[in-house]
Design an enzyme around this catalytic site. Structure first.
Site, PDB file in Angstrom:
ATOM      1  N   SER A   1      -9.319   0.587   2.793  1.00 51.76           N
ATOM      2  CA  SER A   1      -8.480   1.532   2.096  1.00 51.76           C
ATOM      3  C   SER A   1      -7.300   0.869   1.383  1.00 51.76           C
ATOM      4  O   SER A   1      -6.710   1.503   0.503  1.00 51.76           O
ATOM      5  CB  SER A   1      -7.979   2.585   3.067  1.00 51.76           C
ATOM      6  OG  SER A   1      -7.100   2.025   4.006  1.00 51.76           O
TER       7      SER A   1
ATOM      8  N   SER B   1      -9.517  -2.075   6.668  1.00 44.81           N
ATOM      9  CA  SER B   1      -8.836  -1.642   5.443  1.00 44.81           C
ATOM     10  C   SER B   1      -7.955  -2.687   4.782  1.00 44.81           C
ATOM     11  O   SER B   1      -7.565  -2.519   3.638  1.00 44.81           O
ATOM     12  CB  SER B   1      -8.005  -0.381   5.735  1.00 44.81           C
ATOM     13  OG  SER B   1      -8.852   0.743   5.808  1.00 44.81           O
TER      14      SER B   1
ATOM     15  N   LYS C   1       0.854  -1.191   0.000  1.00 45.99           N
ATOM     16  CA  LYS C   1       0.000   0.000   0.000  1.00 45.99           C
ATOM     17  C   LYS C   1       0.889   1.240   0.000  1.00 45.99           C
ATOM     18  O   LYS C   1       1.918   1.261   0.680  1.00 45.99           O
ATOM     19  CB  LYS C   1      -0.864  -0.046   1.256  1.00 45.99           C
ATOM     20  CG  LYS C   1      -1.929   1.003   1.385  1.00 45.99           C
ATOM     21  CD  LYS C   1      -2.694   0.733   2.688  1.00 45.99           C
ATOM     22  CE  LYS C   1      -3.891   1.635   2.873  1.00 45.99           C
ATOM     23  NZ  LYS C   1      -4.640   1.311   4.110  1.00 45.99           N
TER      24      LYS C   1
END
Lengths: 541, 541
Positions: free
Chosen positions: A209, A233, A134
């Site tokens: 996310s 997330s 990420k």
């Protein structure tokens, strides 16, 4: 910042992304599926850019790849190249990447091969395994902005600690992935890279996310992915895209080097955790990280060794099922999958009991306030600083903050209320003799772009700080079966809002995931339970 | 509250104390040492109120007593009675108790004896051992006020969790002990019970804030004592009174049921920890508590089993010595004891190296602000509420708070700074190859009443959250040897203030203690190291 300024900064990041691509691994526009082809989940498997051997490599689990590299029948360069190629096409299909690290990754792979050649040994448990990360997980010398344009100048001075440790164990980092503005949506869109879509149905979000990680694992662009989870997330994008997403108990995995506003906030801790395409790979990764004793560097971590848990047999487990959290009713495909799962688990000999959830609304009241004790100033100030537009989902989540910052005294009171809630939920598990919970991963199966609002099927476990894993059931939304529950009477405006989001044809082909939840610090047991449960649930017939 | 009101509340508490005494166990005024007899530390041993057998019992370690009770050669009632009698006289000598629990204790002891009689077994590892507790550790149905008159009406609804667990393991709670106003002095005086004095020299304080516990163990009124330590509050009274005081790493011992303002403050955690008269008894207690798996009730605790550490040999250890923290210079007797200890350790074959402390002033800047992130409102509001006078030492410590509460954002920044400091100190230990530190327990050996201000020789280890133990060297202040260091040039006003507090004749007979400090979560190793180090240091000659 005037508009042209933030746009220039965003453009700079996009240029870095564009420049990071290897043109040789991109398909011509005409060779890509047309925009109205929604399900592109198997496109790469039929794509001639990858050799048959590369297809085989990218369809293997990490544990198998390491065995082959240890035996000398596979090189790290081959492995990394195969995943890089796949990731390039995946990016063309879904816009999931923020930066490729092609030359660094190939160099690292070549070094591993040289190491193997000279020593006859692999470097570590993750030897040659490509891992995607990420965007807000730092890589030395690269921009780390956490999807805030205001931070588009921020260069990480070192790798995040978990990246350092994984590299030491032989992992190769090859691609960085997208995340939403504020890093607090179950969706994946920002004003730098735009929107990442779900490969199973491109009208839907890949989740968030850690949305780019969802795609990365969903399309097998990496053996493992690293996301962060403060409310779901990691788990939600894994669920939406058909892979496995772990959220460990806090203070087990190292957290140093994550770029995110609000550092030092400890009331609800964000965790870095892996996504994978098998439960075994989650365990492989966790063992490699914890065995490095990261608490010797990040001393706030708990010095708990990674325990070896014997595989469970069905008679070892009592599983409590949460059909509905009492706040928002799950969509029909989720309930169908849960019913089918329960039947299979019972048939397999697992004791399964209905589990009445413990006041999830109280849990939400606490955690939603503790997400933003500063009145979300940390986030709002950054948005103000750049002047980038504020997305609707950002406003929606930041509005959960109280208008004014909490005083430290109010924060303390909420900490105490949080601990009381945690203790009470744990006692309930013990009183009911339940070892693990089986719950929805989300109200539905992915969401239409920009619409995912209800995070409580995952965030409640952040609230109690329990380990949990979302896993694919192997089922997909089928409009022929998953019709609207026409007689359902929503119990609140919120329930009605979520109920109305479901229409079978919209969600066609979305993977249906479920979630296994274990007790605080029982990460190893939760992985072992998910290994058994997911195997039973995925068994056809 | 008008003056008469708070005085009435305080008087009510004193009445409870008076009523709790068994008159049969009190000496007539004329049989007590006169007020000008300062050293009363051996008075009880010559006192005929205790039978020879009772003297023998109260001079035994806990482990030995349990063995005898397990063998049937000693009863719990005998044991508890002997310590209760001793505690009564000790109270007459030092004013250390806030409440005796005679009938509850004798009933509990009788129950243990009945249990043993019917089963032939002891109830648990702490069977029949009398434990004293600092007043603010809750006992069901009894007032728990934390030395705040405003809370003099507060009745604990249940035993503190650590008390519950200890009772389950067979411990008997027989006396509750004094603490200073604000529970934040290294001294022991409040407006309810007045001042507790040091039995070795009654011009001196017994230390604090678990000051009554210092006396309780120093005069062997209990086998174990429970105090709380946020800046040295267990270790300092143990040091001043000649016993052993442990401060565990946070989140190991259960904390539920401690009455203290500021619940929910997590930046610097207060811990409950034992005092004892031997290292073995500290281990005995810790094992009993942790083996009960307290994290199943108080889920914020870390689920780390109590590890069995093999006794250390001298060649196993590298000990770093902090002679001076770089801020305030220790008094001559401390330096004498430290020199003697270092010589003995070296002679015994332990590798001992000088250890330059890591910026203790920065550590103090962080912890002193984090003690009171709310501007000490929690404490000040309680003082305002009752209107009781505010002691000088209370003002002194509460003035460490910033005038205005921190914002949550400022608190977060300090949390980050705290973690960076912790990580850096740990790296220093690793780089220098040092396993344990040997340091002063305090600048001197006890303090004159009402004058103990400098807490940094202990609070720095709360700052880094490392386990530590103060232990008696066996030495006492001797004015003939411990003359003023006349050529010392104080480096600051603070250093000068503390330097001037020393005058040999004032501190006559005060026990000289030192402190062993281990690494984060290495509680078991720290106990094992102290067992070896204290044995070597205490060896005569």
């Amino acid at each position: 910042m005037v508009s042209s300024e933030w746009e220039a900064k965003a453009e700079h990041c996009r240029t870095i992304l564009q420049d990071s691509l290897n043109p040789a691994w991109l398909l011509a526009q005409e060779d890509l599926p047309s925009a109205d082809e929604l399900n592109v989940s198997s496109f790469i498997d039929t794509c001639a850019l990858l050799s048959p051997r590369e297809h085989k490599i990218t369809n293997s689990d990490g544990a198998d790849l390491v065995i082959k590299m240890a035996a000398g029948s596979l090189t790290a360069v081959e492995t990394v190249t195969a995943f890089l190629k796949r990731a390039h096409i995946a990016h063309q299909l879904t816009n999931f990447a923020t930066e490729f690290m092609v030359s660094d990754a190939l160099k690292a792979a070549a070094d591993l091969d040289a190491y193997y050649k000279s020593t006859g040994k692999i470097k570590g448990a993750l030897h040659g395994l490509p891992i995607s990360t990420k965007e807000h997980i730092g890589h030395q010398g690269r921009i780390c902005h956490s999807a805030y344009v205001a931070w588009a100048d921020n260069i990480a001075t070192e790798d995040a600690l978990i990246v350092q440790i994984a590299k030491e164990a032989g992992a190769v980092f090859h691609v960085r992935t997208n995340e939403p503005q504020s890093v607090m949506h179950l969706d994946c869109s920002n004003y730098i890279y735009g929107t990442t879509v779900n490969p199973h149905n491109r009208r839907l979000t890949c989740g968030g996310s850690s949305g780019g990680e969802g795609v990365s694992l969903g399309l097998r662009c990496a053996v493992l992915g690293l996301g962060t989870d403060l409310g779901g997330s990691v788990r939600v994008p894994a669920a939406f895209c058909g892979s496995y997403g772990l959220r460990t108990t806090a203070l087990r995995n190292p957290y140093k080097g994550i770029c995110i506003p609000g550092a030092g906030q400890e009331s609800i801790r964000c965790v870095v955790s892996p996504l994978a395409n098998s439960v075994a790979d989650l365990d492989l990764f966790q063992r490699a990280i914890i065995e490095s004793e990261p608490w010797e560097t990040e001393t706030s971590l708990v010095p708990l060794q990674w325990r070896s848990v014997q595989p469970y047999s069905p008679q070892d487990l009592t599983v409590g099922v949460i059909w509905d959290d009492g706040v928002v009713h799950p969509h029909p495909p989720v309930t169908r999958a849960l019913k089918q799962a329960v039947n299979k688990l019972k048939e397999a000999g697992i004791k399964v009991v209905d589990f009445d959830p413990f006041n999830h609304q109280e849990g939400w009241a606490i955690i939603s306030t503790l997400y933003f004790p500063d009145g979300a100033r940390a986030q709002k100030d950054l948005l103000d600083l750049s002047g980038e537009p504020v997305a609707e989902l950002t406003t929606w989540i930041l509005d959960k903050a109280r208008p004014e910052p909490l005083t430290v005294t109010e924060n303390w009171e909420l900490n105490s209320r949080r601990d009381a809630y945690r203790d009470a939920y744990h006692q309930l598990m013990r009183q009911r003799g339940v070892d693990f919970l089986l719950t929805p991963a989300y109200i539905g199966c992915a969401s239409e772009l920009g619409t995912a609002q209800y995070i409580q099927y995952t965030s409640i476990w952040n609230m109690v700080d329990w380990p949990c894993i979302t896993f694919p059931t192997g089922l997909k939304v089928d409009p022929k079966i998953d019709s609207i529950e026409s007689n359902y009477q929503p119990r609140s405006a919120e329930d009605e809002r979520e109920y109305k989001k479901y229409a079978p044809e919209i969600f066609t082909d979305a993977p249906i995931a479920l979630q296994v939840v274990g007790k605080h610090f029982r990460d190893e047991e939760t992985i072992a339970a998910t290994a058994l449960i997911s195997k039973i649930v995925q068994k056809s017939g």
